[in-house]
Structures are given as C-alpha cells and as structure tokens.
Scaffold this active site. Structure first.
Site, short mmCIF file in Angstrom:
data_model
loop_
_atom_site.label_atom_id
_atom_site.label_comp_id
_atom_site.label_asym_id
_atom_site.label_seq_id
_atom_site.Cartn_x
_atom_site.Cartn_y
_atom_site.Cartn_z
N ASP A 67 105.12 30.91 100.77
CA ASP A 67 104.65 29.92 101.78
C ASP A 67 103.82 28.73 101.42
O ASP A 67 103.17 28.64 100.41
CB ASP A 67 104.31 30.50 103.10
N ASP A 134 97.03 39.80 112.62
CA ASP A 134 98.09 39.82 113.86
C ASP A 134 99.34 40.64 113.14
O ASP A 134 100.46 40.54 114.00
CB ASP A 134 98.62 38.70 114.12
N HIS A 136 101.28 39.37 110.51
CA HIS A 136 102.23 38.57 109.88
C HIS A 136 102.29 38.75 108.36
O HIS A 136 101.27 39.45 107.74
CB HIS A 136 102.09 37.20 110.08
N GLU A 141 104.99 34.83 111.76
CA GLU A 141 104.04 35.32 112.88
C GLU A 141 105.06 36.25 113.84
O GLU A 141 106.32 36.47 113.83
CB GLU A 141 103.54 33.86 113.72
C1 GLP Z 1 97.85 33.83 105.24
C2 GLP Z 1 99.13 33.80 104.25
C3 GLP Z 1 99.47 35.32 104.01
C4 GLP Z 1 98.54 36.26 103.87
C5 GLP Z 1 97.52 36.26 104.81
C6 GLP Z 1 96.32 37.49 104.59
O1 GLP Z 1 98.01 33.75 106.27
N1 GLP Z 1 100.15 33.08 104.54
O2 GLP Z 1 100.48 35.32 103.21
O3 GLP Z 1 99.07 37.49 103.36
O4 GLP Z 1 96.88 35.14 105.10
O5 GLP Z 1 95.27 36.73 103.93
P1 GLP Z 1 94.43 37.35 103.09
O6 GLP Z 1 94.74 38.10 101.89
O7 GLP Z 1 93.26 36.14 102.62
O8 GLP Z 1 93.54 38.15 104.15
#
Ligand code: GLP
Length: 241
Positions: A67, A134, A136, A141
């Site tokens: 992404d 959440d 995702h 989402e």
């Molecule tokens: C972001 C990314 C996700 C990731 C999530 C959790 O929103 N788009 O791909 O898994 O955050 O991030 P973190 O690993 O920093 O908790």
C-alpha cells in the site's frame, strides 16, 4: 490454516518471522510481498543482517508492497516508498526496477488497475503482513469486500490516529486516503507471515484467529488461507482463548 507462534520479545518475534522468510529466500527467484509499519522492521533488520553476513542476494528477487498513502510525494519522509528504502532496500542488493510500491500520485484510479495487472503476472511466494488495531490488513479497512483487488480506501479515524505518531502526532497531517492491494490480491500469495505485537493488537488478533469470518474484521479472511504463520508477543496474544 494458522500456525501461531508466541514469543516473549520483539526480537524473538522478528527472528521467527525471518525463519519463514529465509525458507522462501532459498527458493529460486522468489517474489516477496512486503509491508510497512513498525511490525516488520525487525524482520527487515534480520534480512539485512543475513544479506551482509551470508551474502543472500536479492538481484533476482521481485518485491510488491501492499500500500501507499495518496497525495504524498514519493520521496516524502513518511511515504511507504521512502519507508521501504530506509528500512530495507537501501541495505540489500535489489535492483530498483525489481521493486514495486503502489503509486499514490497522478491518476490514482488508473494506478490501481496498473498495479493489480503487474501483480497478477506473478505469484507472491510470501506476503508479510501487520494488522491494524481495527483488524485491517494493508489498508483494507473494515467493510472492504473479501473479493477486492487493488483499490482506493478512505482511512478510518482510528487508523489515522494510530499512524499520527509518524506525522508529529498530528492527525491532520496523516493522509485521508490510500491505495492498497485488495483482500483477494493478498489471498493469492502462497504463504503469509503475520506479525503482531503489543496489547493494542490483542482484540484484532483475537478477531482474526477466533472471531467470525466477517468483513468487519478484514484480517479474518486469513482463516481461509492455507498457509499463514502468525508470530505474536504475549501482549498481542493475551486475549486468545
Ligand atoms: C498501517 C499499514 C498496515 C500495517 C498497520 C499496522 O496502517 N498500512 O500495513 O499493518 O499500519 O502498523 P504497525 O505495524 O506500525 O502497528
């Protein structure tokens, strides 16, 4: 099918994830699906160490990232393109043309189609994932259809709040939209490594592993995948039955 591994420390979690990754790196010309966020940083450190110490080469490896934010210039310090270079690509011998990160500028609708088409030419051997608080995965989402391909997503307030720590703790600086691989795009990967640590992931992890399969928890789609290694610390695993 889930293989759930629970470890004490983030370093141990990262090393378990690396063991799965290393198995794929030993294959001929593997295709890697990569993720941003804090969760995979330790895995990337292990990959860099392995490259330096054991000479594991990325010359024939392709990567596809999940992404990207919409509207940030590619070289913005918080773009996912920059994140991947600063945390992995700049320290391994991957040719720049082998790297794929969705493009969050220009004709973004067309970028979704182009990215999905490029992705479809390959099979991702292993997809690295984190999970949002959440539920995702990538930027899919709650409510995203399970059959979604690469698409644009309006980010939830909670996601923007979680990610504000990278933007001077100011939610207003966090982009409101993202381009993301869809849930069906992610499910095509042969193997998945899910990394989650910390108490704020415990509910999402429970939903993914033990909850109903529902678009309300996008990660629950992984219940249908044949090969998911889930590496957790005790806090992220704390709500599991
Ligand atoms: C972001 C990314 C996700 C990731 C999530 C959790 O929103 N788009 O791909 O898994 O955050 O991030 P973190 O690993 O920093 O908790």
């Amino acid at each position: 099918m889930f293989n759930v591994i629970v470890k004490d420390t983030y370093d141990e979690v990262s090393f378990e994830a690396f063991k799965v990754m290393k198995g794929v790196l030993n294959q001929e010309k593997p295709v890697l699906g990569l993720a941003t966020g804090s969760s995979p940083v330790g895995l990337y450190k292990e990959m860099i160490k392995d490259h330096k110490e054991n000479g594991t080469s990325y010359k024939d490896i392709l990567t596809f990232n999940l992404d990207e934010y919409i509207g940030l210039p590619r070289d913005h310090e918080q773009s996912y393109w920059t994140f991947m270079h600063e945390n992995l690509f700049d320290f391994i011998d991957i040719p720049e043309e082998n790297v794929h990160v969705p493009l969050g500028n220009g004709d973004v609708e067309q970028n979704c189609i182009d990215y999905e088409n490029e992705l479809k030419k390959h099979v991702v051997d292993v997809q690295v994932l984190g999970i949002g608080s959440d539920g995702h995965i990538a930027f899919n989402e709650p409510g995203t259809p399970f059959d979604s391909l690469t698409h644009l997503m309006d980010l939830e307030e909670q996601t923007r709040q979680d990610n504000a720590r990278f933007f001077d703790n100011d939610i207003n600086q966090v982009p409101e939209r993202a381009i993301t691989m869809g849930l069906a795009s992610i499910m095509r990967a042969r193997k998945i490594i899910m990394i989650a640590t910390g108490a704020n992931k415990a509910d999402a992890v429970k939903g993914m592993l033990e909850g109903e399969k529902t678009t309300a928890c996008p990660a629950s789609i992984l219940q249908d995948h044949p090969d998911v290694t889930v590496v957790l610390d005790k806090e992220a695993a704390s709500k599991l039955g």
